[in-house]
Motif scaffolding. Structure first.
Motif, PDB file in Angstrom:
ATOM      1  N   UNK A 151       0.872  -1.247  -0.090  1.00 17.68           N
ATOM      2  CA  UNK A 151      -0.024   0.066   0.024  1.00 17.68           C
ATOM      3  C   UNK A 151       0.870   1.287  -0.063  1.00 17.68           C
ATOM      4  N   UNK A 152       2.041   1.140   0.510  1.00 17.26           N
ATOM      5  CA  UNK A 152       2.900   2.327   0.556  1.00 17.26           C
ATOM      6  C   UNK A 152       3.253   2.653  -1.143  1.00 17.26           C
ATOM      7  N   UNK A 153       3.384   1.692  -1.924  1.00 17.22           N
ATOM      8  CA  UNK A 153       3.724   1.953  -3.377  1.00 17.22           C
ATOM      9  C   UNK A 153       2.457   2.603  -4.014  1.00 17.22           C
ATOM     10  N   UNK A 154       1.358   2.205  -3.467  1.00 17.34           N
ATOM     11  CA  UNK A 154       0.170   2.876  -4.077  1.00 17.34           C
ATOM     12  C   UNK A 154      -0.083   4.220  -3.684  1.00 17.34           C
ATOM     13  N   UNK A 155       0.434   4.602  -2.233  1.00 22.87           N
ATOM     14  CA  UNK A 155       0.459   5.930  -1.895  1.00 22.87           C
ATOM     15  C   UNK A 155       1.494   6.895  -2.599  1.00 22.87           C
ATOM     16  N   UNK A 156       2.669   6.338  -2.917  1.00 15.41           N
ATOM     17  CA  UNK A 156       3.610   7.193  -3.515  1.00 15.41           C
ATOM     18  C   UNK A 156       3.267   7.250  -5.155  1.00 15.41           C
ATOM     19  N   UNK A 157       2.186   6.747  -5.728  1.00 15.97           N
ATOM     20  CA  UNK A 157       1.767   6.989  -6.738  1.00 15.97           C
ATOM     21  C   UNK A 157       2.545   6.058  -7.930  1.00 15.97           C
ATOM     22  N   UNK A 158       3.506   4.990  -7.238  1.00 17.06           N
ATOM     23  CA  UNK A 158       4.481   4.348  -8.157  1.00 17.06           C
ATOM     24  C   UNK A 158       3.414   3.383  -9.135  1.00 17.06           C
ATOM     25  N   UNK A 159       2.209   2.652  -8.198  1.00 16.75           N
ATOM     26  CA  UNK A 159       1.130   1.759  -8.887  1.00 16.75           C
ATOM     27  C   UNK A 159       0.472   2.518 -10.018  1.00 16.75           C
ATOM     28  N   UNK A 160       0.300   4.024  -9.841  1.00 19.78           N
ATOM     29  CA  UNK A 160      -0.577   4.745 -10.742  1.00 19.78           C
ATOM     30  C   UNK A 160       0.084   4.816 -12.010  1.00 19.78           C
ATOM     31  N   UNK A 161       1.372   4.559 -12.122  1.00 25.16           N
ATOM     32  CA  UNK A 161       2.298   4.676 -13.339  1.00 25.16           C
ATOM     33  C   UNK A 161       2.115   3.447 -14.299  1.00 25.16           C
ATOM     34  N   UNK A 162       1.421   2.657 -13.913  1.00 25.46           N
ATOM     35  CA  UNK A 162       1.001   1.245 -14.505  1.00 25.46           C
ATOM     36  C   UNK A 162      -0.324   1.429 -15.200  1.00 25.46           C
ATOM     37  N   UNK A 163      -0.522   0.920 -16.518  1.00 24.75           N
ATOM     38  CA  UNK A 163      -2.198   0.842 -16.913  1.00 24.75           C
ATOM     39  C   UNK A 163      -2.785  -0.067 -16.031  1.00 24.75           C
ATOM     40  N   UNK A 164      -4.153   0.154 -16.157  1.00 26.04           N
ATOM     41  CA  UNK A 164      -4.944  -0.508 -14.986  1.00 26.04           C
ATOM     42  C   UNK A 164      -4.639  -1.982 -15.075  1.00 26.04           C
TER      43      UNK A 164
END
Length: 339
Positions: A151-164
């Motif tokens: 969830x830390x990776x989600x918070x720092x927007x790293x996961x948002x770099x990936x297509x859904x």
């Protein structure tokens, strides 16, 4: 990202008759509710918003409840729920703007700025989520750390770099430890496509950081956070700045201004931000990271502060100003009064 233990979920994740038996012997609502924390964590990782994640999980539960009668012919309750949740999230993400942090929108500002800019809408920002919403009660320590890391990776927007869909592949494979075949079946992809998506997502996230995971039993981390609270509540800016990494950032969603470096952060906190003097902090945990509810003088709620730690220094400070929604979410009182 390490995968949490799945042993605790096995009682309602076996095949065929055993699933049916669990549903017959227990209230279906109770059985479904056991999955709410992990589904909330999954949807948060997908969506980057605690509020959207809760909406997605509620939609998932409603759809599951309505489809329970047909489910009893299926093989795995957990897989079925994740299929529903994934479809809900992918629909929500269709055409949606990628959530981000202030640092993603432009260069750092100056600590002497007189105005932090006009607030931007909620759907622009990645938001925090209480750890309690994504970690099961009684989870073992390894599972807690693994959940916080992802969830830390989600918070720092790293996961948002990936297509859904690539995002879903990464979470299912590396966080939930699903096999490539299981993910392929759930997402209607080939195993080769799943493996390719996983490789691309790993390459995109290579080197992504965003702060050390919260570990309350770590004495060094505990000591650093204690020093931060003491310095902040005393508004000892010299001591506070001494705790910052040389590349530390300060941001204040939904305001677009962000700062980099102890010099500009000191200038802001001693100037425009000096109204924080006399604040009181209440510790919480958010998105796998240490956090505090901040109350200004008089007990007025002001911000949810989320810290990103890098060893013995603070690498990032995010002040979320939407206390009207965030404080109830984190169980923080609407007003703080000294005892």
């Amino acid at each position: 990202m390490p995968a949490p233990s799945s042993v605790a979920y096995e009682q309602v994740d076996r095949a065929g008759a055993e699933n049916s038996s669990v549903l017959r012997e227990n209230s279906p609502v109770t059985v479904l509710e056991e999955y709410r924390p992990e589904l909330t964590g999954y949807c948060y990782r997908m969506l980057g918003s605690a509020f959207e994640a809760e909406d997605a999980v509620q939609d998932t539960m409603v759809r599951a409840w309505r489809g329970l009668e047909s489910f009893e012919r299926r093989s795995a309750l957990r897989t079925w729920l994740y299929r529903i949740a994934t479809n809900v999230c992918l629909t929500m993400l269709d055409g949606a703007q990628r959530r981000a942090r202030p640092m993603d929108f432009g260069p750092a500002g100056a600590g002497t700025a007189a105005h932090p800019g006009e607030p931007r809408p909620d759907e622009v920002w990645v938001g925090p989520i209480p750890d309690s919403r994504v970690v099961r009660d009684g989870a073992d320590p390894a599972e807690v750390v693994a959940a916080r890391e992802s969830v830390r990776l989600a918070f720092v927007a790293a996961l948002q770099l990936l297509p859904p869909r690539q995002r879903a592949v990464l979470i299912l494979r590396e966080v939930l430890a699903w096999s490539a075949a299981e993910v392929a079946a759930l997402l209607d992809m080939s195993v080769a496509s799943v493996n390719s998506a996983l490789q691309r997502s790993r390459a995109t996230l290579a080197g992504a950081r965003g702060g050390d995971v919260l570990q309350p039993a770590d004495p060094a981390q505990h000591e650093l956070l204690g020093r931060y609270v003491t310095a902040f509540e005393a508004y000892d800016l010299k001591a506070l700045v001494a705790l910052l990494h040389e590349e530390a950032t300060l941001s204040m969603p939904p305001l677009p201004l962000w700062l980099r470096g102890p010099g500009d952060i000191l200038a802001w906190m001693s100037g425009t931000g000096s109204g924080c003097q006399g604040s009181h902090l209440i510790p919480v945990s958010a998105s796998g990271l240490p956090a505090f509810g901040q109350y200004r003088a008089g007990g007025v709620p002001w911000a949810l502060i989320v810290l990103e730690l890098d060893g013995d220094r603070i690498a990032g400070v995010t002040n979320f100003l939407d206390t009207g929604r965030l404080f109830p979410l984190f169980g923080l009182p609407p007003v703080w009064r000294p005892e």
